[in-house]
Design an enzyme around this catalytic site. Sequence first.
Site, PDB file in Angstrom:
ATOM      1  N   SER A 121       0.790  -1.227   0.000  1.00  0.00           N
ATOM      2  CA  SER A 121       0.000   0.000   0.000  1.00  0.00           C
ATOM      3  C   SER A 121       0.821   1.275   0.000  1.00  0.00           C
ATOM      4  O   SER A 121       0.342   2.317  -0.432  1.00  0.00           O
ATOM      5  CB  SER A 121      -0.944   0.006   1.208  1.00  0.00           C
ATOM      6  OG  SER A 121      -0.213  -0.059   2.414  1.00  0.00           O
ATOM      7  N   HIS A 174      -5.472  -3.999  -1.823  1.00  0.00           N
ATOM      8  CA  HIS A 174      -5.116  -2.936  -2.767  1.00  0.00           C
ATOM      9  C   HIS A 174      -4.917  -3.455  -4.193  1.00  0.00           C
ATOM     10  O   HIS A 174      -4.599  -2.675  -5.091  1.00  0.00           O
ATOM     11  CB  HIS A 174      -3.843  -2.228  -2.307  1.00  0.00           C
ATOM     12  CG  HIS A 174      -4.026  -1.377  -1.090  1.00  0.00           C
ATOM     13  ND1 HIS A 174      -4.482  -0.078  -1.145  1.00  0.00           N
ATOM     14  CD2 HIS A 174      -3.837  -1.647   0.225  1.00  0.00           C
ATOM     15  CE1 HIS A 174      -4.558   0.418   0.081  1.00  0.00           C
ATOM     16  NE2 HIS A 174      -4.171  -0.519   0.932  1.00  0.00           N
ATOM     17  N   LYS A 184     -12.488  -0.699  -0.364  1.00  0.00           N
ATOM     18  CA  LYS A 184     -11.640   0.028  -1.317  1.00  0.00           C
ATOM     19  C   LYS A 184     -12.278  -0.034  -2.708  1.00  0.00           C
ATOM     20  O   LYS A 184     -13.260   0.649  -2.960  1.00  0.00           O
ATOM     21  CB  LYS A 184     -10.220  -0.518  -1.279  1.00  0.00           C
ATOM     22  CG  LYS A 184      -9.521  -0.257   0.056  1.00  0.00           C
ATOM     23  CD  LYS A 184      -8.121  -0.779   0.085  1.00  0.00           C
ATOM     24  CE  LYS A 184      -7.367  -0.382   1.342  1.00  0.00           C
ATOM     25  NZ  LYS A 184      -7.991  -0.778   2.616  1.00  0.00           N
TER      26      LYS A 184
END
Length: 396
Positions: free
Chosen positions: A183, A211, A242
Site C-alpha cells: 500500500s 489494494h 476500497k
Amino acid sequence: MYGEFKNYLQKELKAIEDAGLYKKERMICSPQGAEITLADGSKALNFCANNYLGLADNPRLIEAAKKAMDERGFGMSSVRFICGQQDLHRELEKAIAKYFHTDDTILYAACFDANGGVFEPLLTADDAIISDSLNHASIIDGVRLCKAVRYRYANADMEELEKCLQEAQAQRFRIIVTDGVFSMDGNVAPVDKICDLAEKYNALVMVDESHSAGVVGKTGRGVAEQFNCYGRIDIHTGTLGKSFGGAVGGFTTGRQEIIDMLRQRSRPYLFSNSLPPMICGAGIELFKMLEESDEIHARQQENVEYFRTRMLAAGFDIKPTQSAICAVMLYDAPLSQKFAAEMAQEGIFVTGFYYPVVPKGQARIRVQISAAHNREQLDTAIAAFIKVGRKLGVLK
C-alpha cells in the site's frame, strides 16, 4: 493515576505536533468522490481515497443498499452461528468466490479482522509463517496472535524467501504471506515466483488483495489473474472498503476446508456481528457490475498511466507501480506534511506518509488514482504538484 498519565500523554502529543507529524482529520460533508465538499462549503479534489473504481457514491450500489435495507432490515444484532445468516450473506460469499475463482468465502466486519483471524485457527507452534517485510499491519497483528514460528523476508526478495523456506523445513506446515499490492509503494508482489517457491518447498500461499483486487490483472481480478496463478493461491483476504464500493466489510476466500475451519474457530468471525444487509446487498450488485463490463477498470488504468507519465516528465521521483498507488518520494517527514498542506491550499487532498508508516528517510506523498477522476481533474492535480514542488524546492 490518570493525572500522571494525562501529563505523559500531553507531552507525547506535544512532541508529535512539534515534529510536524500530528495527524489531523478533514471534515467531509458530501459523498466520497473525485470531488468532495468540506464543512466550510469549499470544494477539493480527492487523491487520497482508496476509491479505486470510483464506486463509493455509485447510484446503482446505493439503490441496491436501500433495497436490501427495506427488505432485510438495518442490522443483524448478532453473530451468524447464534442467530443465523441471511440469504444475502451467502449470495455475497458465493459472488466473491466466483470473482476470485475459489471454493468458498467467509465474511468479516473488515479485512483487519480477516487477517487477524486467519492464522491462529489454522496453525500451531509446530508450523511456520513466512511474511513479507512490508506486509500490512493487520497481517503483522494476525501473525502475533498465532504461536507459529515466524520468518520474515525483505520486500519481494525471492532469494531471502527461499532461505526462509529452507529453514522452515523444520516445521510441520508452512505458509507464505504477502500483500498483493503493497500500500505504501504501490508495487505488486511477484506472486508467480512465490507460488513456484511454495511448490518447491511444500508451502501454502496467502495473499491480501485489499489494494490489488479491482485494480491489477487484465480485468482487475487481482494477482491470480495478473500472474495466471488461479488454483495456486490457497487463501485470499480482502476488503469491500476500497475498490469494491468503499464501505466496510472484509473477507477470506480460498480452499473449502480452510474456509470451513475458519467458520468453526476464527475469533473475529465468531465474536463479531454479521455484516448489515445493506452492505451485502450493495456488494452483490457490485460483483454483477464487474461481471457485466471492464469499462470502469479500464478507465482507472488509463488514469494511472496518464498521471504517472506526466508526473515523471515533470521531474518527480515516483516509485515504480502497477497499481493505482503512485508514491511521490520526498524522503523528509516534515517536508511531506508541509507539501500535503500546500496541496490542500491548492484544493488537492493528498496525504504525506512518514515513519513509522514507512521506513525512516522514506517519506512520501501517496497519490491514489480513481476511475472517477476525469482528465481535467488529473491535469489540475498535476499542475498543483508542479507549483508546490517548485515552491518547496522539490523541483528545480
